[in-house]
Write an enzyme that holds these catalytic residues in place. Structure first.
Site, PDB file in Angstrom:
ATOM      1  N   LYS A  80       8.646  13.792   4.191  1.00 58.15           N
ATOM      2  CA  LYS A  80       8.060  13.239   2.305  1.00 58.15           C
ATOM      3  C   LYS A  80       6.626  13.718   2.283  1.00 58.15           C
ATOM      4  O   LYS A  80       5.675  14.344   2.947  1.00 58.15           O
ATOM      5  CB  LYS A  80       7.828  11.814   2.143  1.00 58.15           C
ATOM      6  CG  LYS A  80       7.976  10.993   1.242  1.00 58.15           C
ATOM      7  CD  LYS A  80       8.105   9.393   1.066  1.00 58.15           C
ATOM      8  CE  LYS A  80       8.041   8.736  -0.198  1.00 58.15           C
ATOM      9  NZ  LYS A  80       7.809   7.277   0.092  1.00 58.15           N
ATOM     10  N   SER A  89      11.640   1.888   0.262  1.00 54.87           N
ATOM     11  CA  SER A  89      12.275   3.355  -0.189  1.00 54.87           C
ATOM     12  C   SER A  89      12.784   4.154   0.546  1.00 54.87           C
ATOM     13  O   SER A  89      12.509   5.756  -0.070  1.00 54.87           O
ATOM     14  CB  SER A  89      10.091   3.575  -0.336  1.00 54.87           C
ATOM     15  OG  SER A  89       9.676   2.814  -1.751  1.00 54.87           O
ATOM     16  N   SER A 116      10.738   5.260  -2.885  1.00 54.00           N
ATOM     17  CA  SER A 116       9.852   6.097  -3.324  1.00 54.00           C
ATOM     18  C   SER A 116       9.879   7.428  -3.287  1.00 54.00           C
ATOM     19  O   SER A 116       9.813   8.235  -3.598  1.00 54.00           O
ATOM     20  CB  SER A 116       8.025   5.750  -3.779  1.00 54.00           C
ATOM     21  OG  SER A 116       8.479   5.508  -2.160  1.00 54.00           O
TER      22      SER A 116
END
Length: 436
Positions: free
Chosen positions: A61, A161, A137
């Protein structure tokens, strides 16, 4: 035998072919990945191995530090920040385990939403249907695993997330107990709630990645018998307004678990959810802590921030310190109460999200419409996962096969029962896959 380099080149060619409209990855490490793949192939030829992730293609990420690079966290506001002087702890441990880090995946700015939109770099389309949201997310993480551009993706989970994009894209997503995996070198959203977790095609790959990131010896998961497994179903607010397709898939999964010999009972946690809602009525812990994390640039760089993200963070920056401190103290008591409440069951089981992935276009086309829909959609997407972070539980989302759109079955276990949860999840995964 197909080499790791061959596998990597196939993925790199795919990414190069769509480079003009790339939204899943924000940066691709072509050269570094090739070097790591060649090294893994050389070890394989020599009969050597660094472990189960040696040669695994892994994405990270965009909020993890990589030495020499500025960490943007899905934003453009941090472009002038100094580059990281070292890799994040989890990135370093993955490299040491032989993982081939292929690139950085897209995310919601500062990790603040479960929907997955990003106006700066574009929103990655859902792997099952690109016209639908990817979930957030860790949006690019979920899509990359589901579409096969990474075998394992590393995300963070503050309110769901990791589990949300896993559920909406049809892969496995594991949220460990908070602070089991070091957060050093990751841009925080909420230091009290953040946890680092993997997304992958299988529970076993998630278990390998989790162990390596936690600094433990990775091992093969020993499936936990389903016969006699004590399953609690927390019916109540976590089942309200559930999409019929999601509800049907969940109830069908419960039927399979019952046939396998699991003991399924309704398990009430409504009073604890009420108490946590009362504790955080002023603002969420995540938004209060995010306001502090981003205080230095929230106003000075307001024009560079996604207004939908900025509004939610900025409004929580005015919460008085006594209220926040009291909130944390009450949360500690509620964590202990939830741990005691869950002691009679092995796991809670519920849908990972109340709805399947909605369409992107209506949310991106009109800010007023977005704001109108935001509260309902983001709540229905975050609702079932976020209590796991609030009460510091461990959770995992497993894909339910045979649905029109991806649906996640979530298992939740007590604080610190991560290994046990993975063992149970491995058995449930096998049951779901084997069912015709």
């Amino acid at each position: 035998m197909t080499t790791i380099r061959d596998k990597l080149e196939t993925i790199l060619a795919r990414l190069a072919g769509r480079a003009a409209d790339e939204r899943v990855f924000l940066r691709v490490y072509d050269d570094g990945a090739r070097i790591a793949a060649d090294a893994a192939d050389a070890r394989r030829r020599a009969g050597l191995s660094l472990g189960p992730l040696d040669g695994a293609i892994v994405s990270i990420k965009d909020l993890f530090d990589v030495a020499g690079e500025t960490t943007l966290a899905g934003s453009i506001a941090l472009r002038d920040a100094p580059p990281a002087d070292r890799d994040a702890t989890v990135v370093r441990r993955l490299r040491q385990a032989g993982a081939v880090i292929i690139g950085r995946t897209n995310m919601v700015e500062f990790a603040f939403s479960g929907i997955g939109l990003n106006p700066h770099y574009g929103t990655p389309g859902n792997a099952a249907d690109p016209s639908r949201i990817p979930g957030g997310s860790s949006s690019g993480a979920g899509v990359s695993v589901a579409e096969g551009t990474s075998e394992i993706a590393i995300g963070t989970d503050t309110g769901g997330s990791v589990r949300i994009p896993a559920a909406l894209n049809g892969v496995v997503g594991f949220k460990p107990t908070a602070h089991r995996v070091p957060l050093e070198g990751a841009v925080p959203l909420s230091p009290s709630l953040d946890s680092v977790g993997p997304l992958a095609r299988s529970v076993q790959d998630c278990a390998f990645a989790d162990a390596i990131m936690a600094g433990e010896e990775p091992r093969v998961v020993k499936p936990f018998p389903l016969a006699g497994l004590r399953i609690g179903v927390p019916r109540g607010r976590l089942f309200a307004q559930t999409e019929p397709m999601v509800d049907e898939a969940f109830e069908a999964s419960l039927t399979l678990l019952s046939r396998a010999g699991a003991r399924i009972v309704d398990h009430d946690i409504e009073d604890l959810l009420d108490a946590m809602a009362d504790t955080t009525v002023t603002a969420s812990i995540a938004s209060i802590e995010a306001a502090e994390v981003h205080a230095d640039w929230l106003e000075t760089k307001a024009a560079e921030l996604d207004p939908r993200v900025r509004w939610w963070i900025a409004r929580s920056g005015t919460v008085p310190a006594p209220i926040y401190i009291r909130m944390l103290r009450r949360r500690r008591a509620l964590i202990a109460a939830m741990d005691e409440r869950l002691s009679p069951v092995d796991v809670l089981v519920l849908p990972a999200t109340a709805i399947s992935a909605p369409l992107i276009a209506p949310l991106e086309a009109d800010d007023k419409l977005y704001n109108k829909l935001y509260n309902k959609m983001d709540w229905l997407i975050l609702r079932n996962t976020m209590f796991g972070n609030q009460f510091d539980l461990t959770g995992i989302s497993l894909p339910i096969p045979g649905t029109e759109r991806p649906v996640g079955l979530m298992l939740v276990a007590r604080h610190g029962h991560d290994r046990r949860l993975l063992e149970i999840a491995a058995s449930v995964e096998t049951m779901l896959v084997q069912e015709p």
